[in-house]
Scaffold this active site. Structure first.
Site, PDB file in Angstrom:
ATOM      1  N   GLN A 255      29.152  93.340  16.676  1.00 22.51           N
ATOM      2  CA  GLN A 255      28.732  92.111  16.427  1.00 22.51           C
ATOM      3  C   GLN A 255      27.663  91.884  15.366  1.00 22.51           C
ATOM      4  O   GLN A 255      27.800  90.831  14.477  1.00 22.51           O
ATOM      5  CB  GLN A 255      28.518  91.093  17.690  1.00 22.51           C
ATOM      6  CG  GLN A 255      28.726  89.732  17.576  1.00 22.51           C
ATOM      7  CD  GLN A 255      30.391  89.676  17.575  1.00 22.51           C
ATOM      8  OE1 GLN A 255      31.179  90.299  17.701  1.00 22.51           O
ATOM      9  NE2 GLN A 255      30.937  88.373  16.880  1.00 22.51           N
ATOM     10  N   HIS A 258      28.710  91.765  11.405  1.00 21.00           N
ATOM     11  CA  HIS A 258      28.953  90.527  10.785  1.00 21.00           C
ATOM     12  C   HIS A 258      28.233  89.899   9.788  1.00 21.00           C
ATOM     13  O   HIS A 258      28.708  89.751   8.869  1.00 21.00           O
ATOM     14  CB  HIS A 258      29.342  89.390  11.912  1.00 21.00           C
ATOM     15  CG  HIS A 258      30.601  89.522  12.519  1.00 21.00           C
ATOM     16  ND1 HIS A 258      31.904  89.285  11.794  1.00 21.00           N
ATOM     17  CD2 HIS A 258      31.097  89.874  13.755  1.00 21.00           C
ATOM     18  CE1 HIS A 258      32.751  89.458  12.689  1.00 21.00           C
ATOM     19  NE2 HIS A 258      32.455  89.680  13.767  1.00 21.00           N
ATOM     20  N   GLU A 322      29.539  83.107  22.669  1.00 14.41           N
ATOM     21  CA  GLU A 322      30.526  83.194  21.931  1.00 14.41           C
ATOM     22  C   GLU A 322      31.542  84.004  22.836  1.00 14.41           C
ATOM     23  O   GLU A 322      32.761  83.816  23.157  1.00 14.41           O
ATOM     24  CB  GLU A 322      30.558  83.206  20.379  1.00 14.41           C
ATOM     25  CG  GLU A 322      31.899  83.419  19.842  1.00 14.41           C
ATOM     26  CD  GLU A 322      31.864  83.935  18.423  1.00 14.41           C
ATOM     27  OE1 GLU A 322      32.830  83.662  17.510  1.00 14.41           O
ATOM     28  OE2 GLU A 322      30.763  84.509  18.016  1.00 14.41           O
ATOM     29  N   HIS A 323      31.089  85.321  22.578  1.00 17.32           N
ATOM     30  CA  HIS A 323      31.743  86.556  23.287  1.00 17.32           C
ATOM     31  C   HIS A 323      30.819  86.949  24.495  1.00 17.32           C
ATOM     32  O   HIS A 323      29.701  87.095  24.333  1.00 17.32           O
ATOM     33  CB  HIS A 323      31.919  87.589  22.400  1.00 17.32           C
ATOM     34  CG  HIS A 323      32.670  87.148  21.046  1.00 17.32           C
ATOM     35  ND1 HIS A 323      32.094  86.944  20.045  1.00 17.32           N
ATOM     36  CD2 HIS A 323      33.934  87.164  20.895  1.00 17.32           C
ATOM     37  CE1 HIS A 323      32.891  86.625  19.092  1.00 17.32           C
ATOM     38  NE2 HIS A 323      34.074  87.118  19.587  1.00 17.32           N
ATOM     39  N   ASP A 356      39.175  90.452  19.229  1.00 20.61           N
ATOM     40  CA  ASP A 356      38.889  90.049  17.646  1.00 20.61           C
ATOM     41  C   ASP A 356      40.323  90.391  16.790  1.00 20.61           C
ATOM     42  O   ASP A 356      40.500  89.579  15.791  1.00 20.61           O
ATOM     43  CB  ASP A 356      37.816  91.007  16.761  1.00 20.61           C
ATOM     44  CG  ASP A 356      36.453  90.017  16.960  1.00 20.61           C
ATOM     45  OD1 ASP A 356      36.419  88.830  17.541  1.00 20.61           O
ATOM     46  OD2 ASP A 356      35.428  90.854  16.518  1.00 20.61           O
ATOM     47  N   HIS A 415      45.998  39.360  27.829  1.00 23.84           N
ATOM     48  CA  HIS A 415      46.572  40.573  28.585  1.00 23.84           C
ATOM     49  C   HIS A 415      47.139  40.148  29.667  1.00 23.84           C
ATOM     50  O   HIS A 415      48.526  40.570  30.267  1.00 23.84           O
ATOM     51  CB  HIS A 415      45.474  41.587  28.932  1.00 23.84           C
ATOM     52  CG  HIS A 415      44.839  42.600  27.840  1.00 23.84           C
ATOM     53  ND1 HIS A 415      44.169  41.803  26.756  1.00 23.84           N
ATOM     54  CD2 HIS A 415      44.846  43.728  27.663  1.00 23.84           C
ATOM     55  CE1 HIS A 415      43.968  42.587  25.963  1.00 23.84           C
ATOM     56  NE2 HIS A 415      44.384  43.867  26.552  1.00 23.84           N
TER      57      HIS A 415
END
Length: 425
Positions: A255, A258, A322-323, A356, A415
């Protein structure tokens, strides 16, 4: 990674804080791009493509010949890998397609909900040093399953004006035929406002750098939908004494590579494990081509040691990664207690990189603690849900007094009259 031992709960917010970025100057730069594309269309796109990508593009459209040539240029190994990933992603996502179920709430009153594909969607795929052809599958396949009529893909060209062939092959596999050679904030502007060449869309998907992310957030304020708020990628590993330090180091580095603004976090009940992980990180770093990027990301990363697993779970739910990788002996029972995470990987043999690429789940996920309120991309992301109801005369007679009473109590006489006039007749 910096090791923090038994932090007090009052310090948790500071520990799980993501690296921040001053967006004021960024927004000014992106606004200039958005306005230029809105006013000058393709002319602005050509100028920005030359300025930012170093490519002179006359026609942004990718031709069928280019797509065919891209497939022919790839090795059988890469094409087979893409096809295997496509099969798994399709299997996982096709099961999400729900059929309309009619519910009779009272005799004579039937209600149902139908999923309808968003007519026009835009997919942004980053290029550059890491052309994310896997993201083409992650976005294109659920869009096709959802029944979106127009799926537009934008991705930046290289200096020679071409697109990475794996991106084009993945687009073909996913059923995407409208592909344009444009990237950055200018691509988001084109998808939002439309140009003579690129159609505007109703919703924009896909990751990108800080300029792309900022552009998506800014066009959302103008009423154009986006997939989710997104920031730099992140992973959290929850590990006990049974975990393998080498596996964890590899997951954290996968990770960290990235980008320098990515964040990785280790939460463990074992101080000795954290020490072993740090040693493994040092060894594995030396073998990485993107070592400098990973080192920069590790600067913002931490190993947090807590006394009990219950405390670790609470900390992770506060972080909302996220993960999340759970490398513990009781991984499944622990996972039942996780309420804030984008995607969870259980056991020592479930690396995040499998998700991924090819396990089948979607890798477009909420970052920056948005997992507390957002889900990752799915078929649902590409549909809108329309509700229907049908009442018989007897059904309206049964529910009429209830509606009249409630409408009149709210002071909305018209109504109430819409029901009364039918009942009187």
């Amino acid at each position: 990674m910096k090791v923090i031992i038994n932090p007090e709960r009052k310090d948790w917010n500071a520990l799980v804080k993501r690296p921040s970025l001053d967006t004021s100057s960024l927004e000014n730069s992106v606004m200039e791009v958005l306005n230029a594309v809105r006013q000058k269309g393709d002319e602005a796109l050509k100028a920005f493509t030359k300025k930012f990508d170093g490519a002179e593009i006359e026609d942004f459209r990718v031709s069928e010949n280019e797509i065919t040539e891209a497939g022919a240029s790839l090795s059988a190994e890469i094409k087979n890998a893409v096809l295997q990933a496509k099969e798994n992603i399709f299997r996982f996502h096709i099961a999400q397609k729900a059929s309309a179920e009619k519910i009779e709430t009272m005799p004579g009153i039937t209600c149902w909900r139908k999923s309808v594909g968003i007519e026009k969607v835009g997919l942004y795929i980053p290029g550059g040093s890491a052309p994310l052809f896997s993201t083409v599958l992650m976005l294109g396949i659920p869009a096709s399953i959802a029944g979106c009529k127009e799926i537009i893909l934008c991705t930046p060209p290289g200096k020679n004006g071409t697109i990475n062939p794996a991106i084009l092959f993945a687009a073909q596999v996913a059923g995407i035929t409208k592909i344009f050679k444009v990237g950055g904030a200018q691509a988001i502007a084109a998808l939002a406002y439309g140009t003579a060449t690129i159609p505007s869309v109703y919703k924009i998907f896909g990751p990108g750098n800080q300029y792309v992310t900022c552009a998506k957030q800014m066009i959302e304020r103008e009423g154009i939908a986006i997939d989710m708020p997104a920031g730099p990628s992140e992973v959290c590993v929850l590990a006990d004494e049974t975990a393998d330090a080498g596996f964890i180091a590899a997951d954290l580095l996968s990770q960290a590579e990235h980008g320098p603004d990515s964040q990785v976090l280790l939460v463990s009940t074992s101080e000795s494990l954290a020490e072993k992980v740090n040693l493994e990180i040092e060894k594995q770093l030396e073998l990485l081509p993107r070592k400098d990027i990973a080192v920069a990301a590790l600067y913002n990363s931490k190993a947090i040691i807590v006394k009990h697993m219950e405390e670790a779970i609470s900390l992770i739910n506060e972080y909302a990664p996220e993960h999340l990788i759970i490398s513990c002996k009781n991984d499944e029972s622990i996972s039942e207690q996780i309420i804030n995470a984008g995607s969870v990987f259980l056991g020592n043999y479930s690396p995040e990189s499998v998700g991924d690429y090819a396990s089948g789940t979607n890798h477009t996920l909420p970052t920056n603690a948005f997992a507390k309120a957002y889900s990752g991309v799915s078929v649902d992301s590409f549909v809108k849900k329309i509700t229907f109801q049908k009442l018989s005369q007897q059904g309206l007679e049964r529910i009429g007094d209830t509606v009249i009473t409630m409408a009149e109590a709210e002071g909305l006489q018209a109504h109430a009259n819409a029901v009364k006039i039918r009942l009187q007749k």
